[in-house]
Design an enzyme around this catalytic site. Structure first.
Site, PDB file in Angstrom:
ATOM      1  N   ARG A  49       0.815  -1.228   0.000  1.00 23.29           N
ATOM      2  CA  ARG A  49       0.000   0.000   0.000  1.00 23.29           C
ATOM      3  C   ARG A  49       0.848   1.277   0.000  1.00 23.29           C
ATOM      4  O   ARG A  49       0.478   2.290   0.603  1.00 23.29           O
ATOM      5  CB  ARG A  49      -0.955   0.034   1.210  1.00 23.29           C
TER       6      ARG A  49
ATOM      7  N   SER B  18     -11.153  -0.607   3.251  1.00 22.23           N
ATOM      8  CA  SER B  18     -10.540  -1.091   4.490  1.00 22.23           C
ATOM      9  C   SER B  18      -9.994   0.080   5.293  1.00 22.23           C
ATOM     10  O   SER B  18      -9.278   0.928   4.753  1.00 22.23           O
ATOM     11  CB  SER B  18      -9.384  -2.028   4.171  1.00 22.23           C
TER      12      SER B  18
ATOM     13  N   GLU C 278      -5.249   2.598   6.710  1.00 22.77           N
ATOM     14  CA  GLU C 278      -5.119   2.546   5.251  1.00 22.77           C
ATOM     15  C   GLU C 278      -5.792   3.785   4.635  1.00 22.77           C
ATOM     16  O   GLU C 278      -5.342   4.343   3.652  1.00 22.77           O
ATOM     17  CB  GLU C 278      -5.772   1.257   4.730  1.00 22.77           C
TER      18      GLU C 278
HETATM   19  C1  LIG Z   1     -15.875  -0.300  -1.297  1.00 20.71           C
HETATM   20  C2  LIG Z   1     -14.389  -0.084  -1.383  1.00 20.71           C
HETATM   21  C3  LIG Z   1     -13.554  -1.162  -1.566  1.00 20.71           C
HETATM   22  C4  LIG Z   1     -12.162  -0.985  -1.635  1.00 20.71           C
HETATM   23  N1  LIG Z   1     -11.361  -2.073  -1.833  1.00 20.71           N
HETATM   24  C5  LIG Z   1     -10.029  -1.901  -1.916  1.00 20.71           C
HETATM   25  C6  LIG Z   1      -9.166  -3.031  -2.157  1.00 20.71           C
HETATM   26  O1  LIG Z   1      -9.613  -4.155  -2.297  1.00 20.71           O
HETATM   27  N2  LIG Z   1      -7.842  -2.803  -2.216  1.00 20.71           N
HETATM   28  C7  LIG Z   1      -7.295  -1.557  -2.089  1.00 20.71           C
HETATM   29  O2  LIG Z   1      -6.068  -1.418  -2.175  1.00 20.71           O
HETATM   30  N3  LIG Z   1      -8.086  -0.481  -1.860  1.00 20.71           N
HETATM   31  C8  LIG Z   1      -9.423  -0.623  -1.779  1.00 20.71           C
HETATM   32  N4  LIG Z   1     -10.231   0.470  -1.567  1.00 20.71           N
HETATM   33  C9  LIG Z   1      -9.638   1.795  -1.349  1.00 20.71           C
HETATM   34  C10 LIG Z   1      -9.538   2.643  -2.630  1.00 20.71           C
HETATM   35  O3  LIG Z   1     -10.479   2.234  -3.587  1.00 20.71           O
HETATM   36  C11 LIG Z   1      -8.162   2.560  -3.252  1.00 20.71           C
HETATM   37  O4  LIG Z   1      -7.205   2.960  -2.323  1.00 20.71           O
HETATM   38  C12 LIG Z   1      -8.076   3.420  -4.522  1.00 20.71           C
HETATM   39  O5  LIG Z   1      -6.947   3.022  -5.229  1.00 20.71           O
HETATM   40  C13 LIG Z   1      -8.011   4.922  -4.239  1.00 20.71           C
HETATM   41  O6  LIG Z   1      -8.103   5.606  -5.478  1.00 20.71           O
HETATM   42  P1  LIG Z   1      -8.853   7.007  -5.608  1.00 20.71           P
HETATM   43  O7  LIG Z   1      -8.686   7.479  -7.007  1.00 20.71           O
HETATM   44  O8  LIG Z   1     -10.233   6.907  -5.124  1.00 20.71           O
HETATM   45  O9  LIG Z   1      -7.975   7.886  -4.624  1.00 20.71           O
HETATM   46  P2  LIG Z   1      -8.484   9.067  -3.669  1.00 20.71           P
HETATM   47  O10 LIG Z   1      -9.315   8.479  -2.580  1.00 20.71           O
HETATM   48  O11 LIG Z   1      -9.062  10.167  -4.451  1.00 20.71           O
HETATM   49  O12 LIG Z   1      -7.097   9.535  -3.053  1.00 20.71           O
HETATM   50  C14 LIG Z   1      -6.348   8.675  -2.232  1.00 20.71           C
HETATM   51  C15 LIG Z   1      -4.938   9.236  -2.116  1.00 20.71           C
HETATM   52  O13 LIG Z   1      -4.312   9.170  -3.407  1.00 20.71           O
HETATM   53  C16 LIG Z   1      -3.913  10.466  -3.806  1.00 20.71           C
HETATM   54  N5  LIG Z   1      -4.068  10.547  -5.277  1.00 20.71           N
HETATM   55  C17 LIG Z   1      -5.199  10.370  -6.007  1.00 20.71           C
HETATM   56  N6  LIG Z   1      -4.910  10.520  -7.328  1.00 20.71           N
HETATM   57  C18 LIG Z   1      -3.589  10.792  -7.398  1.00 20.71           C
HETATM   58  C19 LIG Z   1      -2.681  11.064  -8.476  1.00 20.71           C
HETATM   59  N7  LIG Z   1      -3.065  11.094  -9.758  1.00 20.71           N
HETATM   60  N8  LIG Z   1      -1.382  11.311  -8.180  1.00 20.71           N
HETATM   61  C20 LIG Z   1      -0.953  11.309  -6.898  1.00 20.71           C
HETATM   62  N9  LIG Z   1      -1.755  11.075  -5.837  1.00 20.71           N
HETATM   63  C21 LIG Z   1      -3.055  10.818  -6.098  1.00 20.71           C
HETATM   64  C22 LIG Z   1      -4.772  11.446  -3.046  1.00 20.71           C
HETATM   65  O14 LIG Z   1      -4.118  12.698  -2.903  1.00 20.71           O
HETATM   66  C23 LIG Z   1      -4.933  10.711  -1.713  1.00 20.71           C
HETATM   67  O15 LIG Z   1      -3.839  10.954  -0.880  1.00 20.71           O
HETATM   68  C24 LIG Z   1     -11.616   0.320  -1.502  1.00 20.71           C
HETATM   69  C25 LIG Z   1     -12.483   1.415  -1.321  1.00 20.71           C
HETATM   70  C26 LIG Z   1     -13.845   1.216  -1.270  1.00 20.71           C
HETATM   71  C27 LIG Z   1     -14.741   2.406  -1.100  1.00 20.71           C
END
Ligand SMILES: Cc1cc2nc3c(=O)[nH]c(=O)nc-3n(C[C@H](O)[C@H](O)[C@H](O)COP(=O)(O)OP(=O)(O)OC[C@H]3O[C@@H](n4cnc5c(N)ncnc54)[C@H](O)[C@@H]3O)c2cc1C
Length: 319
Positions: free
Chosen positions: A172, A222, A314
């Site tokens: 992560r 998570s 996380e």
């Molecule tokens: C129902 C559910 C299930 C999930 N299951 C999983 C799973 O199985 N495994 C897992 O690993 N995660 C899981 N997640 C968590 C999440 O989906 C992941 O961490 C996802 O990759 C986050 O992406 P995001 O675009 O939504 O990031 P955001 O929530 O928008 O941002 C998260 C972080 O990333 C940064 N960020 C976003 N875009 C960029 C970019 N282009 N460059 C630099 N930094 C950036 C943001 O500044 C922030 O610090 C889950 C979430 C939910 C709601």
């Protein structure tokens, strides 16, 4: 403040102020972003960060908002929502994806073209940029397994191209998380596979998520990282022997500690440790970030007390 907004508006006519972050997070929690800008071109992304730097305004990069807990007070600064969405299939089973492409669009493209790489990510919310930054993973797969290279902006707004090794992926985490660099695009290397089998794998993960995860309530995935088996005190390791999984190293899912400490279903305000999956906190309707933060602290304290294990978050906290 009005002056700053006027300058920003001149540069970016689509900028908004006081935009509620709860409308941009899967948790449906979060106060107003002082300035909020959606960018669809990399030039605009670079320009926005540059202008904010000049005006000494803090910047937060937003993807799909699926891993975020945003403070009830919101964010004093500029939130840049990345919607760069080019997605191209190249020769030799290579995909080039912008950071703002949703993981599900990327998964769908790879499945449609019978490409093995991302079927483990069926049902994973968020964008490619967010997933690469946090080296998202599930069902034994991780983003790092298929990344060939990543283009990112460093703190000096230099566009760098990093190889997989240079990305320093770990559980992560990545160099982008450690250094707070902004991911612009990624190159993904795939292999040819059997379309039907790949689709079945992705569908089975989507089905599993629907059955086991509390998707009926807003949440941010998570809450805690899984626990490295080696970090569990020796005298307690035998309690968890039948719970150990290899994902990607030997871990115990943090849900088992939460269940063991009797915290499943614990509520503060409208935030609740899910009864369906103990490593999720759900928003029962109108939960505040402070309720979630208190639940997280409470769970950490109880688990430290009972098992001597320090749970690591996380979810990213933006305040
Ligand atoms: C129902 C559910 C299930 C999930 N299951 C999983 C799973 O199985 N495994 C897992 O690993 N995660 C899981 N997640 C968590 C999440 O989906 C992941 O961490 C996802 O990759 C986050 O992406 P995001 O675009 O939504 O990031 P955001 O929530 O928008 O941002 C998260 C972080 O990333 C940064 N960020 C976003 N875009 C960029 C970019 N282009 N460059 C630099 N930094 C950036 C943001 O500044 C922030 O610090 C889950 C979430 C939910 C709601």
């Amino acid at each position: 403040m009005k002056n700053v907004f006027r300058i920003l508006k001149k540069e970016f006519p689509n900028i908004q102020n006081n935009v509620l972050m709860k409308n941009h997070t899967t948790f449906k929690i979060g106060g107003p972003a002082e300035y909020f800008l959606i960018v669809r071109k990399r030039e605009d992304l670079m320009k926005a960060i540059k202008v904010a730097k000049k005006l000494t305004i803090p910047v937060f990069i937003l993807g799909g908002g699926s891993n975020l807990l945003v403070s009830d007070k919101g964010f004093s600064g500029l939130v840049i929502k990345i919607e760069l969405d080019n997605l191209v299939l190249k020769k030799k089973n290579t995909i080039i994806s912008d950071a703002g492409v949703t993981m599900q669009n990327l998964v769908n493209m790879s499945l449609k073209n019978s490409l093995v790489a991302l079927e483990w990510a069926g049902g994973l919310p968020g964008t490619v940029g967010g997933a690469v930054r946090g080296n998202a993973g599930a069902f034994g797969g991780e983003v790092k397994d298929s990344i060939l290279s990543v283009e990112a902006l460093d703190k000096n707004l230099q566009l760098r191209k990093l190889s997989n090794t240079q990305c320093q992926f770990s559980y992560r985490s990545s160099i982008f998380k450690k250094k707070n660099w902004t991911i612009v695009s990624v190159v993904i290397k795939c292999k040819k596979g059997d379309k039907k089998t790949l689709q079945e794998i992705a569908n089975s993960h989507i089905k599993y998520r629907k059955e086991k995860h509390p998707l009926e309530y807003p949440n941010a995935g998570s809450v805690f990282k899984n626990v490295d088996f080696k970090k569990i005190p020796l005298r307690l390791q035998n309690l968890f022997l039948d719970k150990v999984k290899k994902d990607p190293f030997l871990i115990v899912p943090s849900a088992w500690f939460i269940i063991g400490a009797g915290l499943t279903g614990k509520k503060i305000g409208k935030a609740q440790i899910s009864k369906k999956h103990s490593n999720y906190i759900v928003n029962l309707g109108g939960a505040k970030a402070k309720d979630v933060a208190q639940l997280i602290t409470f769970a950490k304290e109880k688990i430290k007390e009972k098992y001597g294990v320090s749970l690591e978050q996380e979810i990213q906290y933006l305040q």
